[in-house]
Design a protein around this motif. Structure first.
Motif, PDB file in Angstrom:
ATOM      1  N   SER A   1       0.875  -1.126  -0.102  1.00  0.00           N
ATOM      2  CA  SER A   1      -0.088   0.162   0.015  1.00  0.00           C
ATOM      3  C   SER A   1       0.932   1.418   0.006  1.00  0.00           C
ATOM      4  CB  SER A   1      -0.911   0.081   1.241  1.00  0.00           C
ATOM      5  OG  SER A   1      -0.068   0.006   2.454  1.00  0.00           O
TER       6      SER A   1
ATOM      7  N   THR B   1       0.388   7.394   3.361  1.00  0.00           N
ATOM      8  CA  THR B   1      -0.618   8.270   3.374  1.00  0.00           C
ATOM      9  C   THR B   1      -0.364   9.400   4.111  1.00  0.00           C
ATOM     10  OG1 THR B   1      -2.154   7.549   4.978  1.00  0.00           O
ATOM     11  CG2 THR B   1      -2.667   6.827   2.629  1.00  0.00           C
TER      12      THR B   1
ATOM     13  N   THR C   1      -2.306  10.590   6.324  1.00  0.00           N
ATOM     14  CA  THR C   1      -2.848  10.390   7.556  1.00  0.00           C
ATOM     15  C   THR C   1      -3.013   8.974   7.789  1.00  0.00           C
ATOM     16  OG1 THR C   1      -4.925  10.490   6.453  1.00  0.00           O
ATOM     17  CG2 THR C   1      -4.084  12.526   7.843  1.00  0.00           C
ATOM     18  N   PRO C   2      -1.817   8.211   8.393  1.00  0.00           N
ATOM     19  CA  PRO C   2      -1.992   6.691   8.266  1.00  0.00           C
ATOM     20  C   PRO C   2      -2.722   6.159   9.549  1.00  0.00           C
ATOM     21  CG  PRO C   2      -0.005   7.714   9.349  1.00  0.00           C
ATOM     22  CD  PRO C   2      -0.611   8.785   8.663  1.00  0.00           C
ATOM     23  N   ASN C   3      -3.418   7.115  10.363  1.00  0.00           N
ATOM     24  CA  ASN C   3      -3.926   6.216  11.636  1.00  0.00           C
ATOM     25  C   ASN C   3      -5.301   6.558  11.469  1.00  0.00           C
ATOM     26  OD1 ASN C   3      -3.695   9.043  11.812  1.00  0.00           O
ATOM     27  ND2 ASN C   3      -3.623   9.078  14.064  1.00  0.00           N
ATOM     28  N   VAL C   4      -5.944   6.887  10.262  1.00  0.00           N
ATOM     29  CA  VAL C   4      -7.334   6.998   9.930  1.00  0.00           C
ATOM     30  C   VAL C   4      -8.131   5.736  10.027  1.00  0.00           C
ATOM     31  CG1 VAL C   4      -8.742   8.061   8.236  1.00  0.00           C
ATOM     32  CG2 VAL C   4      -6.745   9.299   8.645  1.00  0.00           C
TER      33      VAL C   4
ATOM     34  N   VAL D   1     -10.965   5.153   8.646  1.00  0.00           N
ATOM     35  CA  VAL D   1     -11.939   5.159   7.405  1.00  0.00           C
ATOM     36  C   VAL D   1     -10.752   5.308   6.312  1.00  0.00           C
ATOM     37  CG1 VAL D   1     -13.715   5.473   5.833  1.00  0.00           C
ATOM     38  CG2 VAL D   1     -14.096   5.278   8.404  1.00  0.00           C
ATOM     39  N   GLN D   2     -10.225   4.704   5.617  1.00  0.00           N
ATOM     40  CA  GLN D   2      -9.089   4.986   4.876  1.00  0.00           C
ATOM     41  C   GLN D   2      -9.487   5.867   3.386  1.00  0.00           C
ATOM     42  OE1 GLN D   2      -5.562   4.560   5.153  1.00  0.00           O
ATOM     43  NE2 GLN D   2      -5.676   3.731   7.016  1.00  0.00           N
ATOM     44  N   ASN D   3     -10.734   5.641   3.081  1.00  0.00           N
ATOM     45  CA  ASN D   3     -11.275   5.882   1.722  1.00  0.00           C
ATOM     46  C   ASN D   3     -11.695   7.390   1.950  1.00  0.00           C
ATOM     47  OD1 ASN D   3     -12.610   6.573  -0.585  1.00  0.00           O
ATOM     48  ND2 ASN D   3     -13.170   4.566  -0.929  1.00  0.00           N
ATOM     49  N   PRO D   4     -11.130   8.432   1.326  1.00  0.00           N
ATOM     50  CA  PRO D   4     -11.579   9.900   1.629  1.00  0.00           C
ATOM     51  C   PRO D   4     -13.056  10.066   0.915  1.00  0.00           C
ATOM     52  CG  PRO D   4      -9.875   9.850  -0.057  1.00  0.00           C
ATOM     53  CD  PRO D   4      -9.868   8.417   0.521  1.00  0.00           C
TER      54      PRO D   4
ATOM     55  N   ARG E   1     -15.331   8.997   3.831  1.00  0.00           N
ATOM     56  CA  ARG E   1     -15.458   9.967   4.827  1.00  0.00           C
ATOM     57  C   ARG E   1     -16.322  11.326   4.443  1.00  0.00           C
ATOM     58  NH1 ARG E   1      -9.637   9.064   4.847  1.00  0.00           N
ATOM     59  NH2 ARG E   1      -9.397  10.927   3.924  1.00  0.00           N
TER      60      ARG E   1
ATOM     61  N   ASN F   1      -7.720  12.737  10.895  1.00  0.00           N
ATOM     62  CA  ASN F   1      -7.691  12.793   9.763  1.00  0.00           C
ATOM     63  C   ASN F   1      -6.963  14.432   9.679  1.00  0.00           C
ATOM     64  OD1 ASN F   1      -7.454  12.362   7.080  1.00  0.00           O
ATOM     65  ND2 ASN F   1      -9.340  13.348   6.533  1.00  0.00           N
TER      66      ASN F   1
END
Length: 86
Positions: free
Chosen positions: A2, A5, A7-10, A12-15, A18, A73
């Motif tokens: 992968s 990003t 913001t690696p600790n989000v 929900v990865q998909n913006p 979100r 985020n």
């Protein structure tokens, strides 16, 4: 593998997800607030027995979304500085 990003600790990865979730929560909040205001101003009907529990559930989900998805985020000043130095 992968891609890293900003913001690696989000949670929900998909913006897009979100964004859609934020829009839905915002729209529900505006609609619910409108119903509560009209209900309080109009003596012709009383929806308090419904709006109370619905508002409590909405506030819980909105707060959970804010703490679990939105707050992680937000970039920190250190992350902003690193991006400027690239």
């Amino acid at each position: 593998m992968s891609n890293p990003t900003e913001t690696p600790n989000v949670v929900v990865q998909n913006p897009s997800v979100r964004k859609v979730a934020g829009i839905i929560l915002g729209a529900v909040g505006i609609a619910l607030g409108t119903v509560v205001v009209v209900d309080g101003a109009a003596p012709a009907f009383d929806l308090t027995e419904y709006t109370g529990p619905i508002t409590a559930g909405y506030l819980y989900l909105s707060s959970l979304f804010g703490l679990a998805v939105t707050v992680p985020n937000v970039p920190t000043p250190r992350a902003l500085l690193r991006r400027d130095l690239r």
